[in-house]
Motif scaffolding. Sequence first.
Motif, PDB file in Angstrom:
ATOM      1  N   GLU A 103      29.020 -20.866   8.954  1.00 13.41           N
ATOM      2  CA  GLU A 103      29.620 -21.639   7.866  1.00 13.41           C
ATOM      3  C   GLU A 103      28.650 -21.774   6.689  1.00 13.41           C
ATOM      4  O   GLU A 103      29.038 -21.636   5.523  1.00 13.41           O
TER       5      GLU A 103
ATOM      6  N   SER B 222      35.980 -23.954   2.301  1.00 10.99           N
ATOM      7  CA  SER B 222      35.732 -24.658   3.566  1.00 10.99           C
ATOM      8  C   SER B 222      36.586 -24.081   4.684  1.00 10.99           C
ATOM      9  O   SER B 222      36.121 -23.933   5.825  1.00 10.99           O
TER      10      SER B 222
ATOM     11  N   ALA C  18      35.149 -20.716   5.603  1.00 12.61           N
ATOM     12  CA  ALA C  18      33.906 -20.912   6.356  1.00 12.61           C
ATOM     13  C   ALA C  18      34.211 -21.382   7.779  1.00 12.61           C
ATOM     14  O   ALA C  18      33.561 -20.954   8.741  1.00 12.61           O
ATOM     15  N   LEU C  19      35.211 -22.254   7.911  1.00 13.06           N
ATOM     16  CA  LEU C  19      35.620 -22.732   9.228  1.00 13.06           C
ATOM     17  C   LEU C  19      36.083 -21.572  10.102  1.00 13.06           C
ATOM     18  O   LEU C  19      35.679 -21.443  11.264  1.00 13.06           O
TER      19      LEU C  19
END
Length: 426
Positions: free
Chosen positions: A39, A222, A225-226
Amino acid sequence: MSGSPKYSQAQLERERRERLERERCQRAAEEARRRQEAEAREKQRRLEARRQQVQQQVETLKRELSQQQPHLYPEAAQILQQQLQEQQQTLAKATSEASLGEVSRQFDRLQTDLKRHLAQKRRDDEAKKRQAELERQQFALGELQRQLIEIPDGTKFAPQSEAELAEKLANIKQLLQSGDPARVRHPLQSAEQALEQYRQQVAECRAEWHRRQGEAQENLGSLQALIAGLQADPVVMRWQSAAVAQLAQQSQTAEQAISSEQFEAIAPLLSTCQQQSQSLIDAANAAQLQADQRDYIADSIAQSLESLGFGIIYRQPEHPDNPASAVILGAASHGGKGISVSIPTEGEVFYDVEGYSKQTTTAVGGGSAAVCDEAESVISEMHDRLQAEFGVEMGELQWQGKDPNRHLRQADSLPRTDSPRHRLHS
């Protein structure tokens, strides 16, 4: 002992079960660390890409400011240069996408201020050249029209105000043709005020649009990245690959939503995916722990059989494409007797014996029951070793039709039968 399935309950003793749980927790911590690193790398990549975008914006503004400096008042040029330098310093210190987005918006405001200062000086210069009021009014009208064209995204952010201002300018043009400056003064002043209001309205709407877009992009980052973290986790991908693929599709949905400017749809999508991702991680860890226990029991059974004189001839998953598949062990003795064992991730352990004698005895209470004392004796001895050496607690050996009141006889007293195989269920 009959030819029907035999079974018993496999359960790890507390100390060994806790050891497996500790080992799973340690592995889960390492897997969490790798997810976090993935991440962090994705966030850093996005941060640098965003920084490059803003830097290109800076270079464009510097180049335009340098080219347009002769057309600016010295004071305005100095102020713009100073503000540009301040924002460059802020850019160098920015460490998040949010701060970079704010710097980008500040450069956008400087771009707007530059055009406004350029427009102001053009208007003033022209006013100095023109002495006659009509000439000044004619220039002012042209300037308003020019500025109206130069305001970007007006049709997108303030279409009604743009249409009203265009109508005002068309009316001023007709009034100028009358040759009476008095008739033009008030409409021209009103149009100038309307232009400033329109510019401000567009600037505010554009800033809000960029804020919403930036927030959506951050949420998308996000989410990506998750997903990257989950995809980097081998345990999650082993047990929950299909669910991770569905989350990846949500990333594509988010990108499409941003393309169609449905910015507010991204935050709830991210929240849902975050909740789902934790459930996926928990489910994967639980499944992996069950598989670890299955493998431990399978290893223990294999070693116990070898200590009883059996050789392991095969060990394989029952369903190779399914990580939760039972493990199948096959073992044979030098005397030609064989035992195969099916060890599932949960449930009973099944045995299949071959080459052992079978007979039928009278059951207590009437009727008859099939027995295979020799096979039962071997399996029972293996159960004892599993308990003593490996902490694997096996339940009583069961099979369909077993006489609950019978006693195990000596194997060498068994008569032979014509049935070569018996299926036991433990």
